[in-house]
Design an enzyme around this catalytic site. Sequence first.
Site, PDB file in Angstrom:
ATOM      1  N   GLU A   1       0.613  -1.348  -0.114  1.00 25.22           N
ATOM      2  CA  GLU A   1       0.078   0.064  -0.026  1.00 25.22           C
ATOM      3  C   GLU A   1       0.869   1.204   0.038  1.00 25.22           C
ATOM      4  O   GLU A   1       0.474   2.128  -0.541  1.00 25.22           O
ATOM      5  CB  GLU A   1      -0.915   0.170   1.141  1.00 25.22           C
TER       6      GLU A   1
ATOM      7  N   PHE B   1      -9.118  -2.679   0.698  1.00 27.67           N
ATOM      8  CA  PHE B   1     -10.075  -2.316   1.864  1.00 27.67           C
ATOM      9  C   PHE B   1      -9.451  -1.125   2.668  1.00 27.67           C
ATOM     10  O   PHE B   1      -8.198  -1.110   2.906  1.00 27.67           O
ATOM     11  CB  PHE B   1     -10.360  -3.525   2.864  1.00 27.67           C
TER      12      PHE B   1
ATOM     13  N   PRO C   1      -0.605   0.836   6.057  1.00 30.54           N
ATOM     14  CA  PRO C   1       0.976   0.712   5.704  1.00 30.54           C
ATOM     15  C   PRO C   1       1.255   1.804   4.548  1.00 30.54           C
ATOM     16  O   PRO C   1       2.309   2.357   4.448  1.00 30.54           O
ATOM     17  CB  PRO C   1       0.833  -0.505   4.992  1.00 30.54           C
TER      18      PRO C   1
ATOM     19  N   HIS D   1     -12.108  -6.078   7.520  1.00 30.78           N
ATOM     20  CA  HIS D   1     -12.747  -5.573   6.422  1.00 30.78           C
ATOM     21  C   HIS D   1     -13.828  -4.877   6.571  1.00 30.78           C
ATOM     22  O   HIS D   1     -14.937  -4.695   6.186  1.00 30.78           O
ATOM     23  CB  HIS D   1     -13.451  -6.870   5.900  1.00 30.78           C
TER      24      HIS D   1
HETATM   25  C1  LIG Z   1      -2.107  -5.086   4.066  1.00 27.42           C
HETATM   26  C2  LIG Z   1      -3.320  -5.915   3.168  1.00 27.42           C
HETATM   27  N1  LIG Z   1      -3.295  -5.420   1.892  1.00 27.42           N
HETATM   28  C3  LIG Z   1      -4.359  -6.320   1.161  1.00 27.42           C
HETATM   29  C4  LIG Z   1      -5.031  -7.247   1.717  1.00 27.42           C
HETATM   30  C5  LIG Z   1      -6.023  -8.096   0.914  1.00 27.42           C
HETATM   31  N2  LIG Z   1      -5.682  -9.448   0.589  1.00 27.42           N
HETATM   32  C6  LIG Z   1      -5.859 -10.417   1.407  1.00 27.42           C
HETATM   33  S1  LIG Z   1      -5.015 -11.905   0.947  1.00 27.42           S
HETATM   34  C7  LIG Z   1      -4.443 -10.993  -0.475  1.00 27.42           C
HETATM   35  C8  LIG Z   1      -3.355 -11.782  -1.322  1.00 27.42           C
HETATM   36  C9  LIG Z   1      -2.227 -12.499  -0.698  1.00 27.42           C
HETATM   37  O1  LIG Z   1      -1.448 -13.222  -1.487  1.00 27.42           O
HETATM   38  P1  LIG Z   1      -0.529 -14.159  -0.940  1.00 27.42           P
HETATM   39  O2  LIG Z   1       0.611 -13.635  -0.115  1.00 27.42           O
HETATM   40  O3  LIG Z   1       0.262 -14.807  -2.183  1.00 27.42           O
HETATM   41  O4  LIG Z   1      -1.035 -15.408  -0.396  1.00 27.42           O
HETATM   42  P2  LIG Z   1      -2.031 -16.618  -0.675  1.00 27.42           P
HETATM   43  O5  LIG Z   1      -3.256 -16.050  -0.351  1.00 27.42           O
HETATM   44  O6  LIG Z   1      -1.549 -17.145  -2.006  1.00 27.42           O
HETATM   45  O7  LIG Z   1      -1.834 -17.720   0.334  1.00 27.42           O
HETATM   46  C10 LIG Z   1      -4.825  -9.735  -0.416  1.00 27.42           C
HETATM   47  C11 LIG Z   1      -4.252  -8.977  -1.456  1.00 27.42           C
HETATM   48  C12 LIG Z   1      -4.867  -7.759   3.116  1.00 27.42           C
HETATM   49  N3  LIG Z   1      -5.550  -8.478   3.705  1.00 27.42           N
HETATM   50  N4  LIG Z   1      -3.857  -6.858   3.895  1.00 27.42           N
END
Ligand SMILES: Cc1ncc(C[n+]2csc(CCOP(=O)(O)OP(=O)(O)O)c2C)c(N)n1
Lengths: 416, 416, 338, 338
Positions: C60, C83, C89, C129
Amino acid sequence: MSPDKPASGDKALSLYVPEPEFRPGDTPDFSDAPIPKAGAAPRPEIDVEASDIRDLAYTIIRVMNRDGKAVGPWAGLLSDDQIKVGLEDMLRVRAFDARMLMAQRQGKTSFYMQALGEEAIACAFQKTLQPGDMNFPTYRQQGLLLSTDYPVVDMMNQIYSNAADPLMGRQLPIMYSSKENGFFTISGNLATQFIQGVGWAMASAIKGDTKIAASWIGDGSTAESDFHSALVFASTYRAPVVLNIVNNQWAISTFQGIARGKAATFASRGLGFGIPALRVDGNDYLAVYAVSKWAVDRARAGHGPTLIEHVTYRVGGHSTSDDPSAYRPKEESDAWPLGDPVERLKNHLIAKGVWTQAQHVQARERIEIEIAEAQKLAEKNGTLHDGPHSTPASMFDDVYKEMPLHLRRQRQEAGI
Amino acid sequence: MSPDKPASGDKALSLYVPEPEFRPGDTPDFSDAPIPKAGAAPRPEIDVEASDIRDLAYTIIRVMNRDGKAVGPWAGLLSDDQIKVGLEDMLRVRAFDARMLMAQRQGKTSFYMQALGEEAIACAFQKTLQPGDMNFPTYRQQGLLLSTDYPVVDMMNQIYSNAADPLMGRQLPIMYSSKENGFFTISGNLATQFIQGVGWAMASAIKGDTKIAASWIGDGSTAESDFHSALVFASTYRAPVVLNIVNNQWAISTFQGIARGKAATFASRGLGFGIPALRVDGNDYLAVYAVSKWAVDRARAGHGPTLIEHVTYRVGGHSTSDDPSAYRPKEESDAWPLGDPVERLKNHLIAKGVWTQAQHVQARERIEIEIAEAQKLAEKNGTLHDGPHSTPASMFDDVYKEMPLHLRRQRQEAGI
Amino acid sequence: MARMTMIQAIRSAMENTMERDDNVVVFGEDVGFFGGVFRCTQGLQEKFGPQRCFDSPINESGIIGAAVGMATYGMRPCVEIQFADYVYPGYDQIASEASRIRYRSNNDFTVPMVVRMPTGGGIFGGQTHSQSPEALFAHISGIKTVIPSNPYDAKGLLIAAIEDDDPVMFLEPKRLYNGPFDGHHERPVTPWSKHELGEVSDEHYTVPLGKAAIRREGAEVTILAYGTMVYVAEAATQETGIDAEIIDLRTILPLDLETIEASVAKTGRCVIVHEATKTCGFGAELMAVVMEACFYHLQAPVIRVTGYDTPYPHAHEWEYFPGPKRVGDALKKVMEAA
Amino acid sequence: MARMTMIQAIRSAMENTMERDDNVVVFGEDVGFFGGVFRCTQGLQEKFGPQRCFDSPINESGIIGAAVGMATYGMRPCVEIQFADYVYPGYDQIASEASRIRYRSNNDFTVPMVVRMPTGGGIFGGQTHSQSPEALFAHISGIKTVIPSNPYDAKGLLIAAIEDDDPVMFLEPKRLYNGPFDGHHERPVTPWSKHELGEVSDEHYTVPLGKAAIRREGAEVTILAYGTMVYVAEAATQETGIDAEIIDLRTILPLDLETIEASVAKTGRCVIVHEATKTCGFGAELMAVVMEACFYHLQAPVIRVTGYDTPYPHAHEWEYFPGPKRVGDALKKVMEAA
Ligand SMILES: Cc1ncc(C[n+]2csc(CCOP(=O)(O)OP(=O)(O)O)c2C)c(N)n1
Ligand SMILES: Cc1ncc(C[n+]2csc(CCOP(=O)(O)OP(=O)(O)O)c2C)c(N)n1
Ligand SMILES: [Mg+2]
Ligand SMILES: [Mg+2]
């Protein structure tokens, strides 16, 4: 939970806290420091893959040898006249710093930061840029501005927060801004500019422009998160940006080991992102120029970002608020083996037979007079504590493009 | 400003935006993907320097070959019984996921996330830890808890936010917490736990303890700044921590190229910090165990952090809110060459002659019944939409150790 | 003219501005090929290409920091934070950078940037959320903060925000994406197609930043609300039969002081409603504004109805959420007083 | 007993707690060998060794995130952020993590951590060495926020904060480090050795969190202040001759509601003073508290005297700083009203 190893047999852990080799009272000795020979590092093509030049992240690219000769594949890019301009740029930074340091001590302003010992980096880098390119500097790159035609007196007006301060007295001294001269408004918050430079470069690429950006950061500040953001974005979108780390070995009182754990190099952080990374002798004007030019050309040709670690030493205090004798030996800067950038470039020109000690003294004096005269002019516009300043009402301007009602009311209440 | 190059000759820049190889409609083909042979990677001593094993950051350490044989220097660490336990752990995760996914679809809770295809990683890793060690997991490491004796029914109670939810209905489903079982309270904010684990490990070292920490992060989340904070702190203080990246190639709809720019590997980011970095076949239970054990032993022996990239594939949707067919071919997971971790471990045991297909089916059915029974028990305690829940008044508890006056007043006003 | 959901209206705003000005670019997590987890950017990559609308790394600070850099170049980035709960961050780039670049550089550099983020609760999203961080933006000088409550405004305000020369935080109440929600979670949701403010032109138009809307004229009490709470206020007004004037602030900074002051001067009573936690929430500032400008008109103490000062709980969403019952009680109380 | 500066008192608090409990560790930028840019940690590394007091990398999220991890292990980290202006990169670890770990884990994990940070202006530090971000903490449920105004309190509050089982933000008004400062910048500074609150025991003692101090009893108007503004309020009171009751809040969260309410109920008038920018500053919450609890006692609208809603300017520090003249004018105005 482990099927085979009992907890009881383990020895107690202990926290490793890195310490610099020398503290006040110690005699600094860098004879072990690995300083590669000038001319030894190869010069790759600008469209090389990071993985093909990993070694350049672990060495130090140097051009001037001990005799002041420029040697090896990175040598020979600048004419004698260009080198003389470079030398004068560095002398200008040094004279400017000396004057402004003194002005702060005399109470004419609140704060100052010099670049003593690091002048080659900003001065040489600036010469690789084209009009329209944009630096995203830290507070120690006054050399970028001082090697363009930006008026010295305006820099001083800013430092004095006086009536002619282009920034209206709003910013701490030395936090210059000049879009015109490719110098992004300096922030007091470390590292934020590193990713902003990447964003600016992405914009240039999106628009099909030909301009590139250069981001700047200190060794200590590579620990900040925005250093990481910058590497992630630069590598993902192959942004036309040069990412400069000025490793002057200190971050206020903290030695570089706290930011890199005494292992690897700052440059090598680029490799984990597939970004070519080069380590250069930051006190060697010719080497800085050559490596920077390589990276600038690479960016402009569309091959993406480069990470450069400029290895130098912060000879002065961190700022006028700092006294380094509290945390490192006074002799350390003399002991540091890469020498003084001004002396080294001077010796190079003398060795070439195109410059003399007398010419040097003359040039220095001329520049010192220039700076002194600029200072007199600036002080006519006022100094921090004695004024005059911009009008107090201007404090409310430019928070937004148009002043909203609540601010208009506040200004009214302030009665200024 | 450049002395030698006019701006006019430059060609227009353009932004590179990485794209995955295959989108819906394409036929995925990974025949080019470099998959090293099982047994090929060397196994260094645990006190090795990062710079001596750089290659391990660019390969994939594998133990089970195509015939299901365990080969090479990383093989041979687990007994047949231990491997069978591993297989059952994975089956438990899979059965648990299937049930809870269904429960969410049936409206019994708001949200669920499965670990389909990635079960080997958490399950094998957990077996390398000792009691008292602490995981700082993401939402996709249910395998860490499910391969300890943590009650399955309590996990379900949490998912249902019901009256027996150990977290009082305060957290989104699957955000478990169990200090007792070495499972740090999960955060909805990505990457924050990665540096927290480093801090926990530093504390263990400061206290002269023997416990180590393990931090977890996804491929996409390595882009977050706290990934960087963790590497900086872990390398500086040589913290006794294992830093695990689960590279399942997707971050919601975003492929791994957006986090790493199609260059280098995630593991190689460790090298810029002098942290040994190993890349392992995450669908190979034996390889994950061996590499994890190496890193855990290294940490516990005081040699500092290790970065592990577990290479796997997210077979399911990101969560119950996601439908991956919108952004990648349905066939991609089948095409992905590293196979299914359960099938591979099963085949290994069968190849060894210590397991049969019939035993496997039996084990799976037994575990499915276990899970189904736990679910029945959990549902007796309630489900999200039908309740019962913890008492509403408990919503005001535990914001602080003692409830301050303003919260007492708010609770009173709420009349609950 | 067409009926649009708030998602469609937001998308339409980006589409219109991207068509008119190739300095407008859109990026953020999952916004490219996929079109965003709430689908607000769906189709933009296809229409404008991956250089104008693309996926970003999950960082972010990087998203906002890169947008700041682009804006100082001269573009108009409109970025999405997946969200609002995940904006922290990137908070430094907002509070220390975007907000101050114009001021500190004396207009040498400016930051025409929009940061969109789904905000608020009511969707069983739990602690991370559901948050409403608007007060954390309102305290920062140099940025504007907008919170639309319906498709018509969402589009007009977003276009105004993208065209504004200062940084704008654009908070989208996600519970309103598909229809007005009045807090009666036990009832079926009305879609925007049934609401007159779901009527949105395909064409370019703006709703000015800094102007509140009076959603209901009334004589007895002023309700200050924004986002989802506008509908909760409407429900509470209807259910109590109290003749409330409902002001939808739309922009919380700059705040439409004149509309607020005129209304409270007229009614002499005021109830403030928001989802965010109470202490130091934006309701506190509204209290202060009313105190400073309308003290002599007040016939009763102003009441805040807000989220409680706890993290947003999952199971007890409806006890936490400031619904029509709580707002109605406050209306009755403020009418009974003095 | 000895006379101490606020710096010495803060150092003494850390020394005392580090002696009593080896779970207390101190780290941050430049706090180790050098002892901190304001010298608050001087001598601690020498006394307790580099494992108990050490330099950290320049990464505020890392500092606070690591401290959160240590606290959940069972230690009591007391970390320094070099200036409050630099806390934003670590804001996520505060607002999303430290503040919620007890709640979200139902007491399974807790975060007894202190984040110290020099705050406020008056030292010609410009935009990034002068900020007062306390409102950004007060809005976050689950953390406490403390702002001492003198050496005695600073020590007692810091010990209480370190021993507290919840995360505490500890904001140190840097303009008070060496002496009380009443805003009369044209006059010489009085050192703490001349002030009775500079009298500080070497021994361990606490000042409880959540309790305000009445610095001056008065009948006509209540001044709510904290940090440097306490002395500005004293000067303004003296200069106007108005019989003000001056309340030094000391802890802004939890807030000592009872002391505030009793005082305003008594005086019927109130002036709120802080250095932070006005909109959504902590003064807004104080306004709301007074409105909610003391409305019927109020004889005049409450007035806020605060920093203006601009970045903190360098040259115009004294026009920006809420000094005794501005506070005095507010006192006169609130006395004239009604
Ligand atoms: C600070 C923050 N930014 C965005 C999100 C939204 N979000 C939740 S899971 C995700 C994807 C994460 O992908 P990865 O790190 O590859 O883990 P995976 O889901 O593949 O296990 C996102 C963008 C969040 N939870 N927290
Ligand atoms: C976010 C942030 N944290 C801390 C500081 C305080 N600070 C100013 S300069 C500095 C040291 C930076 O060292 P380095 O990056 O090596 O640059 P150098 O001063 O050596 O040029 C610190 C800690 C700051 N300005 N911003
Ligand atoms: Mg440095
Ligand atoms: Mg992933």
